[in-house]
Scaffold this motif. Structure first.
Motif, PDB file in Angstrom:
ATOM      1  N   LYS A 172      -2.211  -9.953   4.610  1.00 60.33           N
ATOM      2  CA  LYS A 172      -3.919  -9.754   4.558  1.00 60.33           C
ATOM      3  C   LYS A 172      -4.541 -11.181   4.134  1.00 60.33           C
ATOM      4  O   LYS A 172      -4.030 -11.814   3.297  1.00 60.33           O
ATOM      5  CB  LYS A 172      -3.980  -8.690   3.239  1.00 60.33           C
ATOM      6  CG  LYS A 172      -5.688  -8.544   3.236  1.00 60.33           C
ATOM      7  CD  LYS A 172      -6.183  -7.921   4.127  1.00 60.33           C
ATOM      8  CE  LYS A 172      -7.264  -7.405   3.928  1.00 60.33           C
ATOM      9  NZ  LYS A 172      -7.202  -6.336   2.617  1.00 60.33           N
TER      10      LYS A 172
ATOM     11  N   SER B 219       4.216   0.312   2.025  1.00 62.64           N
ATOM     12  CA  SER B 219       4.328  -0.520   3.418  1.00 62.64           C
ATOM     13  C   SER B 219       3.311  -1.563   3.082  1.00 62.64           C
ATOM     14  O   SER B 219       2.608  -1.906   1.757  1.00 62.64           O
ATOM     15  CB  SER B 219       2.853   0.462   4.128  1.00 62.64           C
ATOM     16  OG  SER B 219       3.552   1.421   5.072  1.00 62.64           O
TER      17      SER B 219
ATOM     18  N   ASP C 226       0.796   5.322   0.896  1.00 55.46           N
ATOM     19  CA  ASP C 226       0.681   5.836   2.042  1.00 55.46           C
ATOM     20  C   ASP C 226      -0.438   6.532   2.398  1.00 55.46           C
ATOM     21  O   ASP C 226      -1.175   7.311   3.437  1.00 55.46           O
ATOM     22  CB  ASP C 226       1.772   7.093   1.592  1.00 55.46           C
ATOM     23  CG  ASP C 226       2.743   7.186   2.750  1.00 55.46           C
ATOM     24  OD1 ASP C 226       2.742   6.106   3.405  1.00 55.46           O
ATOM     25  OD2 ASP C 226       3.770   8.518   2.382  1.00 55.46           O
ATOM     26  N   ASP C 227      -1.488   6.951   0.912  1.00 56.78           N
ATOM     27  CA  ASP C 227      -2.352   7.243   0.890  1.00 56.78           C
ATOM     28  C   ASP C 227      -3.352   5.516   1.332  1.00 56.78           C
ATOM     29  O   ASP C 227      -4.688   5.997   1.108  1.00 56.78           O
ATOM     30  CB  ASP C 227      -2.930   7.458  -0.424  1.00 56.78           C
ATOM     31  CG  ASP C 227      -2.628   7.385  -1.749  1.00 56.78           C
ATOM     32  OD1 ASP C 227      -2.104   5.643  -1.391  1.00 56.78           O
ATOM     33  OD2 ASP C 227      -2.986   7.364  -2.896  1.00 56.78           O
ATOM     34  N   ASN C 228      -2.842   4.972   1.523  1.00 54.73           N
ATOM     35  CA  ASN C 228      -3.786   3.545   1.609  1.00 54.73           C
ATOM     36  C   ASN C 228      -3.970   2.728   0.472  1.00 54.73           C
ATOM     37  O   ASN C 228      -5.083   1.938   0.730  1.00 54.73           O
ATOM     38  CB  ASN C 228      -4.488   3.511   2.454  1.00 54.73           C
ATOM     39  CG  ASN C 228      -5.322   2.461   3.543  1.00 54.73           C
ATOM     40  OD1 ASN C 228      -4.148   2.238   3.728  1.00 54.73           O
ATOM     41  ND2 ASN C 228      -6.337   2.018   4.184  1.00 54.73           N
ATOM     42  N   SER C 229      -3.957   2.981   0.064  1.00 55.07           N
ATOM     43  CA  SER C 229      -4.735   2.503  -1.838  1.00 55.07           C
ATOM     44  C   SER C 229      -3.223   1.468  -1.985  1.00 55.07           C
ATOM     45  O   SER C 229      -2.327   1.643  -1.929  1.00 55.07           O
ATOM     46  CB  SER C 229      -4.436   3.525  -3.528  1.00 55.07           C
ATOM     47  OG  SER C 229      -3.181   4.512  -3.403  1.00 55.07           O
ATOM     48  N   GLU C 230      -3.848   0.513  -2.319  1.00 57.51           N
ATOM     49  CA  GLU C 230      -2.906  -0.672  -2.971  1.00 57.51           C
ATOM     50  C   GLU C 230      -2.528  -1.136  -4.090  1.00 57.51           C
ATOM     51  O   GLU C 230      -2.665  -0.367  -5.261  1.00 57.51           O
ATOM     52  CB  GLU C 230      -4.247  -1.972  -3.297  1.00 57.51           C
ATOM     53  CG  GLU C 230      -3.756  -3.426  -3.391  1.00 57.51           C
ATOM     54  CD  GLU C 230      -4.021  -4.870  -3.035  1.00 57.51           C
ATOM     55  OE1 GLU C 230      -3.889  -5.857  -3.318  1.00 57.51           O
ATOM     56  OE2 GLU C 230      -5.386  -4.279  -2.754  1.00 57.51           O
TER      57      GLU C 230
ATOM     58  N   GLU D  59      -5.431  -8.091   8.639  1.00 57.03           N
ATOM     59  CA  GLU D  59      -4.076  -7.398   8.025  1.00 57.03           C
ATOM     60  C   GLU D  59      -3.682  -7.369   9.077  1.00 57.03           C
ATOM     61  O   GLU D  59      -3.620  -6.561  10.363  1.00 57.03           O
ATOM     62  CB  GLU D  59      -4.866  -6.506   7.759  1.00 57.03           C
ATOM     63  CG  GLU D  59      -4.033  -5.618   6.811  1.00 57.03           C
ATOM     64  CD  GLU D  59      -4.795  -4.199   5.935  1.00 57.03           C
ATOM     65  OE1 GLU D  59      -4.784  -4.276   5.224  1.00 57.03           O
ATOM     66  OE2 GLU D  59      -4.778  -2.920   6.736  1.00 57.03           O
TER      67      GLU D  59
ATOM     68  N   LYS E 252       0.589  -1.255  -0.142  1.00 56.20           N
ATOM     69  CA  LYS E 252      -0.338   0.213   0.395  1.00 56.20           C
ATOM     70  C   LYS E 252       0.912   1.284  -0.034  1.00 56.20           C
ATOM     71  O   LYS E 252       2.119   1.178   0.057  1.00 56.20           O
ATOM     72  CB  LYS E 252      -0.742   0.223   1.560  1.00 56.20           C
ATOM     73  CG  LYS E 252      -1.716  -1.193   1.536  1.00 56.20           C
ATOM     74  CD  LYS E 252      -2.930  -0.697   2.954  1.00 56.20           C
ATOM     75  CE  LYS E 252      -4.224  -1.847   2.566  1.00 56.20           C
ATOM     76  NZ  LYS E 252      -5.368  -1.368   3.683  1.00 56.20           N
TER      77      LYS E 252
END
Length: 789
Positions: free
Chosen positions: A647, A643, A627-631, A694, A625
């Motif tokens: 999962k 990161s 930083d904006d939490n997008s995969e 997760e 992912k």
């Protein structure tokens, strides 16, 4: 029209059926393979062209090209499905081959075996290998030319209609409405440009059924209650999975596999199914197939996986798999007492593996595999208790696993027909040729493709134009004047590929312990040795065959460092190694074989043997992912802070056993970097008492070299004390690893032998059966912010 098995096949049918009975819902398959579309002496029907289409009417052709490998594909897929690993009972796998695969027979078989006979919860697989084509539909909205996609039955040459994609979709939707799980696999093209080519460098024609059927379907989109019917792969309830060999407008190539013609897609699919566990997600199988096809040099053929995201996370062949250890069945017992098992290459249970009989009580019969014969056949002997015997139908499960040796990477070295003593004169001629104002001298074909090639073949120098198979002999003695006399008068880009001198040839042969194999010709090799002349000297590098023979340079600096590919995890070429004179030839040979061995290391890391358990109970996969939490899907820039997470796609089952978790990055030059764990963190996950879906791991950046990085997730129930196994140099340096390592476990020995460029593992080194491998392929590129991993 089922293909009837012989006595050996009946034994397999019996024992696989017994195995299946233990596992619940029924698995069924319909497999269609057609080679023959036209017989010499027959005439195609005269059907007039449609004047509204500017294209070829296929009925105006004098004949239709036949295929060679489609029937082989069908039989290969049958063997894979009926292997112990996937557990399809032979009586539930139905075959339509050649003349039996008429339009009427195909549609009837699809309705019978995909809809009528299965029950809710069953899994059905439709597999087709053959020609694809197009048919005119004045009401079609799929293309500007109003053409619908079709697959071609064996009797189409008599005027029978093709089987349209819409007819197949209706049948698949009927199965899905009934609650049946559907996987459809097509080794053919879907745009009308259907071909099964041959490997580059071999004689043959591009076999394809061009043109279209001009007869108007005159049918609009299917609707239900006034609403367009959802395609089977797009449904929100019980979606189908459709796996096809190519993108639209691409050719479906053919490859030699175990001495037979096969579709390259089917070969890659079989390899993926062999190396991945039976419950691997369809996404993972797709990624594996894509990489295997790229390794074949097929960068113009990309497979397509069409399904919902949820369905792609499920196993390719449906269901949840079998959580027990891998099971095989006794197919026959020879007169000498040796046991024939219904598992071979596809099961990846190699010689030395040991198995015990299921439900054998406190003292079960144990056997050891002695030989792997074919894709679905191996041999074993009883090892305990003394005097025990096995019978046809007995089920055995793996207790000690020894994988088959990894496939070697195939390299090709041009025949060495010139002694080193002739090189000074030759280099003088090349220097004069390179200075001509008519010549744009190519130093690195991985960066830029030439217009013309000069290469040594036997005792002759040959000239050919890029993209052509026709060659012009230039005699045994090459001169600048003779080359210029045979080239066009305008300026052209020229590559002179220099063979190695005779004195160097012996040093370029891989030994028995190497991960390399000498290919008999350039057509079957992944890498080719190329010699180039620059700055008054000769240098050699291993270059991917498709870069040379398919003229697919990757760009970069002419003559720079090892070139990376944006479409394959394999390097486009290694570093150039200069040819040294006199005693230095031996050093050149060692350097070239060192970087070739590094290529072999990359090849082996990309094909780590996966334990043959039916289902890996570890529920986690690797996810990246931003930083904006997008995969992250398959692209990342150097400025992206990423990161890593473990999962689970669903609730983590209670009692899930923790494993040691490792993440390795394999960059496009073959450099291995351990990304996790770092700094003494606890990498045994999940933590005791935790059922997190997760789990955060750590963060990193991608940096140069940019191309295709492979992230490898290793999970195992035994710790790897030596983390240096997961960090190593790539093809850009050729550095040795130093003193021999001491390994503490069979799994360490496997990873260590991979790093050291050794082939396979010893037969007395069983591997744990509770570990897993997952691959993520990420295309990396630079951004304005430079970062380091």
């Amino acid at each position: 029209m089922d293909e009837m098995p012989g006595s050996f096949g009946k034994a397999i049918l019996l024992c696989v059926f017994l195995s299946l009975a233990l596992h619940g819902a029924t698995k069924r398959a319909l497999i269609i393979g057609i080679n023959t579309y036209w017989l010499p002496g027959t005439e195609l029907p005269k059907i007039p062209a449609n004047g509204t289409i500017n294209g070829l009417n296929r009925f105006d052709m004098p004949n239709w090209p036949n295929l060679k490998g489609a029937v082989n594909d069908a039989r290969l897929m049958r063997d894979v499905l009926t292997s112990a690993k996937f557990g399809f009972a032979a009586e539930n796998v139905h075959m339509l081959l050649e003349g039996g695969a008429t339009r009427e027979a195909m549609l009837k078989a699809m309705r019978t075996y995909l809809v009528d006979e299965p029950s809710a919860g069953d899994t059905v697989v439709l597999y087709y290998a053959g020609h694809g084509s197009l048919r005119f539909n004045s009401k079609s909205e799929k293309s500007a030319k109003h053409l619908d996609n079709t697959i071609v039955p064996s009797d189409a040459n008599t005027g029978q209609f093709d089987v349209r994609d819409r007819e197949i979709a209706r049948i698949l939707n009927a199965a899905l409405d009934k609650g049946i799980h559907v996987t459809a696999i097509f080794d053919s093209c879907h745009s009308g440009t259907i071909a099964r080519g041959v490997p580059l460098g071999t004689a043959g024609s591009a076999r394809f059924l061009a043109g279209y059927d001009p007869r108007d379907i005159n049918e609009g989109p299917d609707t239900r209650n006034g609403v367009p019917v959802t395609a089977p792969a797009d449904r929100t309830d019980n979606a189908a999975l459709v796996f096809t060999a190519t993108e639209p407008d691409q050719l479906a190539q053919e490859q030699d596999f175990e001495g037979q013609d096969h579709g390259a897609f089917t070969v890659a699919l079989v390899e993926a199914l062999r190396f991945l566990s039976a419950d691997s997600s369809a996404n993972d199988v797709y990624k594996r197939v894509k990489v295997v096809m790229e390794a074949m040099g097929l960068r113009d053929q990309q497979p397509v996986l069409d399904a919902t995201d949820a369905r792609k996370r499920e196993p390719l062949l449906g269901g949840n798999g079998n959580s027990a250890a891998a099971r095989v069945a006794v197919a026959a017992v020879e007169k000498d007492g040796s046991i024939v098992l219904d598992s071979g290459i596809a099961g990846d249970i190699g010689p030395g593996s040991e198995l015990k009989r299921v439900d054998g009580g406190a003292n079960p019969v144990c056997i050891r595999v002695t030989k792997v014969d074919t894709l679905a056949r191996s041999y074993a002997n009883v090892i305990s208790p003394a005097g025990a015997k096995a019978e046809v139908g007995d089920l055995f499960e793996v207790t000690k696993w020894v994988p088959l040796a990894n496939m070697r990477l195939k390299i090709w070295t041009p025949p060495a027909t010139l002694p080193a003593s002739q090189f000074p004169e030759l280099l003088g001629e090349l220097a004069a040729l390179s200075r001509s104002n008519r010549i744009d001298w190519i130093v690195d074909p991985a960066v830029r493709s030439p217009d013309y090639y000069v290469a040594r073949e036997g005792a002759q120098w040959m000239l050919r134009r890029s993209g052509s198979t026709q060659q012009l002999s230039m005699g045994s003695h090459l001169t600048a004047a003779s080359v210029l006399a045979r080239l066009p008068k305008q300026k052209i880009a020229l590559l002179v590929n220099l063979p190695p001198p005779q004195e160097l040839s012996a040093a370029l042969q891989p030994d028995a312990a190497s991960p390399l194999e000498s290919a008999p010709s350039s057509a079957t090799a992944k890498y080719i040795l190329v010699g180039t002349f620059a700055h008054g000297n000769v240098a050699y590098a291993w270059i991917a065959r498709d870069v040379i023979e398919e003229a697919k340079p990757v760009g970069g600096t002419n003559g720079g460092e090892a070139a990376c590919s944006t479409s394959s995890p394999y390097p486009a070429r290694t570093d150039w190694k200069p040819l040294r004179e006199g005693d230095g030839l031996a050093g050149t040979g060692r350097e070239l074989m060192a970087v070739a061995t590094q290529l072999g290391r990359i090849h082996q890391w990309l094909q780590l043997p996966v334990p043959p358990a039916g289902r890996d109970p570890y529920p986690y996969r690797l996810e990246l992912k931003k930083d904006d939490n997008s995969e992250i899907q398959d692209n990342a820039a150097s400025g992206d802070h990423l990161s890593m997470f473990l999962k689970s796609d669903g609730p983590v089952p209670a009692g899930t056993a923790a494993r040691w978790v490792y993440v390795l990055d394999l960059d496009c030059q073959g450099n291995g970097t351990l990304l996790y764990p770092l700094g003494g963190v606890n990498n045994r996950l999940p933590a005791r008492g935790s059922l997190q879906s997760e789990i955060p791991l750590s963060g990193f950046h991608f940096s140069a070299p940019f191309g295709t990085d492979t992230l490898i997730l290793l999970t195992t129930d035994e710790e790897l004390p030596d983390h240096s196994l997961l960090s190593f140099k790539g093809v850009a340096s050729g550095a040795a690893r130093g003193a021999p390592a001491v390994y503490h476990s069979p799994l360490e020995r496997l990873l260590g032998s991979t790093n050291e460029g050794k082939r396979g593992v010893e037969t007395d080194a069983p591997l744990p059966t509770t570990w897993g491998v997952q691959y993520l392929y990420i295309h990396t590129h630079p951004s304005a912010t430079a970062s380091s991993k």
